[in-house]
Design an enzyme around this catalytic site. Sequence first.
Site, PDB file in Angstrom:
ATOM      1  N   LYS A   1       0.949  -1.185  -0.219  1.00 29.45           N
ATOM      2  CA  LYS A   1      -0.086   0.003  -0.017  1.00 29.45           C
ATOM      3  C   LYS A   1       0.916   1.302  -0.103  1.00 29.45           C
ATOM      4  O   LYS A   1       2.190   1.266   0.686  1.00 29.45           O
ATOM      5  CB  LYS A   1      -0.833  -0.100   1.166  1.00 29.45           C
ATOM      6  CG  LYS A   1      -1.882   1.139   1.422  1.00 29.45           C
ATOM      7  CD  LYS A   1      -2.729   0.984   2.497  1.00 29.45           C
ATOM      8  CE  LYS A   1      -3.794   2.201   2.266  1.00 29.45           C
ATOM      9  NZ  LYS A   1      -4.602   1.845   3.848  1.00 29.45           N
TER      10      LYS A   1
ATOM     11  N   SER B   1      -9.583   2.145   2.999  1.00 30.82           N
ATOM     12  CA  SER B   1      -8.507   2.746   2.127  1.00 30.82           C
ATOM     13  C   SER B   1      -7.650   1.970   1.483  1.00 30.82           C
ATOM     14  O   SER B   1      -7.190   2.724   0.453  1.00 30.82           O
ATOM     15  CB  SER B   1      -8.014   3.800   3.129  1.00 30.82           C
ATOM     16  OG  SER B   1      -7.090   3.320   4.017  1.00 30.82           O
TER      17      SER B   1
ATOM     18  N   SER C   1      -9.927  -0.528   7.220  1.00 35.72           N
ATOM     19  CA  SER C   1      -9.455  -0.131   5.744  1.00 35.72           C
ATOM     20  C   SER C   1      -8.752  -1.451   5.253  1.00 35.72           C
ATOM     21  O   SER C   1      -8.299  -1.526   3.919  1.00 35.72           O
ATOM     22  CB  SER C   1      -8.233   1.100   5.696  1.00 35.72           C
ATOM     23  OG  SER C   1      -8.969   2.026   5.799  1.00 35.72           O
TER      24      SER C   1
END
Lengths: 486, 483
Positions: B76, B151, B175
């Site tokens: 990420k 996210s 997330s």
Amino acid sequence: MSRTDWEVVIGLEVHSQLNTQSKIFSGASIAFGAEPNVQACAVDIALPGVLPVLNKGAVERAIRFGLAVGATVSPKSIFARKNYFYPDLPKGYQISQYELPVVQGGHLDLLVPDGKGGHYEKRVNLTRAHLEEDAGKSLHEDFHGMTGIDLNRAGTPLLEIVSEPDMRSSAEAVAYAKALHALVRWIDICDGNMQEGSFRCDANVSVRPRGQAEFGTRREIKNLNSFRFLQQAIDYEIQWQIDLIEDGGKVQQATVLFDPDTGETRAMRSKEDAHDYRYFPDPDLLPLVIGADWIDRVKGEMPELPAALSARFQGEYGLSAYDATTLTASRETAQFYVDAVASAGAASAKTCANWVMGDLAARLNKAELDITASPVSATQLAGLVARIADNTISNAIAKRVFEALWNKEGESADAIIEAQGLKQVTDTGAIEAIIDEVLAANQKSVEEFRAGKEKAFNALVGQCMKASKGKANPAQVNELLKKKLG
Amino acid sequence: MIDSSLKDIAAALRAKRVSAVELATESLARIEAGNGRINAFVTTCRDSALQAAAEADARIAAGTAGPLTGIPLAHKDVFCTEGVLTTCGSKMLSNFVSPYDAHVVTLLKQAGAVMVGKTNMDEFAMGSSNENSHFGPTRNPWNLDCVPGGSSGGSAAAIAARMVPIATGTDTGGSVRQPASFCGVTGIKPTYGTVSRYGMIAYASSLDQGGAFARSAEDCALLLSAMTGHDPRDSTSLEREAEDYSRDLAKPLAGLRIGLPKEFFADGMDDDVRASVEAALAEYRKLGATTVEVSLPNARLAIPAYYVIAPAEASSNLSRFDGVRYGHRAAEYTDLNDMYCKSRAQGFGAEVKRRILVGTYVLSHGYYDAYYIKAQKLRRLIANDFAAAFQQCDVIAGPTAPTTAFGIGAKTDDPVQMYLGDIYTVAVNLAGLPGLSHPAGFGKGGLPVGLQLIGNYFGEARLLGVAHQFQQATDWHARAPQA
């Protein structure tokens, strides 16, 4: 016109830079004077993703301070974020302690000069002392209208020591600051270098009519980095506030700066533009927990404190409180004195004190030397004091011997006395011979004395001493001269 | 080959049936082919990936390989990667090349995993749809008109699209778990303090926790095992040895007590989600587990508490993005204050600004006690609820999200509706507990449904074992979206 009798109220906040190897939340060095930004690591420049890790050495120093001032070392204290934007504050917040500081309470006892050559005792209570990080520096010169940022200082550990508003004059504030300065050096948590900013004072000053219970509105003078400036700034501020009030004005709470060039203080920002710092506990740091075992260990490693040593000097050696305090102004001075007394003997403790505080201090001061670099060692001074005590030399000659020791003219007082023939003449016959010579050569003075001029006697003593090159025992000269003339 | 389990890939690597360079090449080719549609990656790292793969091959040849050596991996874009763009999904960091590696990145490099790229995300991890990315929304591989969740939506989508077999994520309020649910993959967020936050760009420090994505719980266990262990650079990192999270995979479910919070099964959940969740629970009972009703009475307060605490911390954490030292700086400004204002106004997106404003407000003088302190008290109550529930059960189960993936743009005008989507996940972060989401079926329009498993502190291995047993009996996790 009746003038109001104003009482001054002063509280001090002192930022004391802790002498750790590395920063409070990173491993970067805190050594002074490096090229800009070479001592700023990823944590100090607040790169994305970096985190603070508390330096145990900084905590240990805070504990030492807490113990030295008789404060409570908090079993649990909290680091909080103080949020504001400034280019030399890389994270946009300063990590400090807010609601729960590491050191709570405590006090400092001091001697304050009374302005008449004496001193009085004063206790200043402390509110708290907390750990925090320093910011970097904004450099406004040399950048052609732009500002340079040096983050070497960012993250340097500070202990902010906050006093109660217990001081009533600039003299008390300075005495407190000096005592605190001596203490942080004594317990070796701060190098005390004021030019380099290791010990900076903020003074909260207000005035009120004597007898009024409430405090007046205060103004805070920021960043005073010498005792002289502290005194000047407070004195100026006091007069400014009194003048303002007596002219019908009102003091507004404000932060002010002292300009050493003009000797004046001027407002930097008023209460209206005060920041809302939005303090909250820093979620990157756990509560600081200090167990009793940690405190005990630090206690075990503490040196004898200046107050205790001063009391010991007064009790064991009969020194005055002032002398004992002066001799315990620094660990180095105290050690020198202790060494000298150890060598000269307790009976000479008072004479040793006089020499350390008098001739030695003056000579060191003139040469701008620290006592640890004194050319005359404690043992050498003790040797000198011993020869005064046993009447081998007079005080006047002792000053010559001291000067000779300072200039390395001999290894010891004895060697110098021997080599330079400075031994006091106590032989009655020899002194009488000198007196006879002097009386023969100064008939005029003899007549004057006999005519009742007491001064003439002193002149004759002086001539005798001169004739003996200062070596004649002055008491004997006096006595024998009186006999001869009488 | 990269569609196989990590165990099979590792065996193939050891047997020289495939090389790490071939795996990286395959992964990069899939990203190149699919990223135009899915937008899962912000950055791909072909050269460094191929070099790392070659090094992995050398380790395999030397016999010093671990279970992740040579496995293609995506991080990420919240994790700092040395020499590689690290944007956090923001214009603010669109030019930021990190000079250092996050702890997680270092660990996975040491394990020999091959980073092929950085995945798209909601800006500064704030969002539940990946629509808040400066680099455009990521699309759900199951339906390109739908969001992947957020996210960590880029990582979840990259797994679902079979671009990489494993990826990292972070979970502050759901997330990892919510995008895992939306994309039909497995994702785990461990106990707070298990994964070092060093080098993980902070959103809400007391809630942020790194996590792992893979298709299966078995693969998540291998990835998570390589990501954890005490890191002295993170003061909130737990002083625990790294664990083998695969240790409970073979543990049968007989005797397992699954708690079902009645509050999670009340109104609010879509029917298709409810149907899949109920079916999955029936499967668990078939496998020997028992279910018991538990109660989390304060769970309904989790959303308001979260949306005070997280923005409060974020407002302070994001202060460092001031245009002074790195990141976006406005081209023109009149003075220092103007530079701050313009740089931040231009560098941050709408949701980030909204949370900074909320956070600044709740920390302000006069509001702090009413909001921040109150929220912290709620946080304690919520944690107490879980502690009480775990007196009655071993794991807690329920839906990961009340809906399946929604359409891109469907909730962008209504932030509160978007926040309510985190209703089942945020309480777990507030309590610091481990949580996992695994595929549990499909709902309307063939969109995946996730089941959330919540464990007690340090219950990761058990959670992964439970999910693995389920995945041994079902094939939801093995299904792939149509290419």
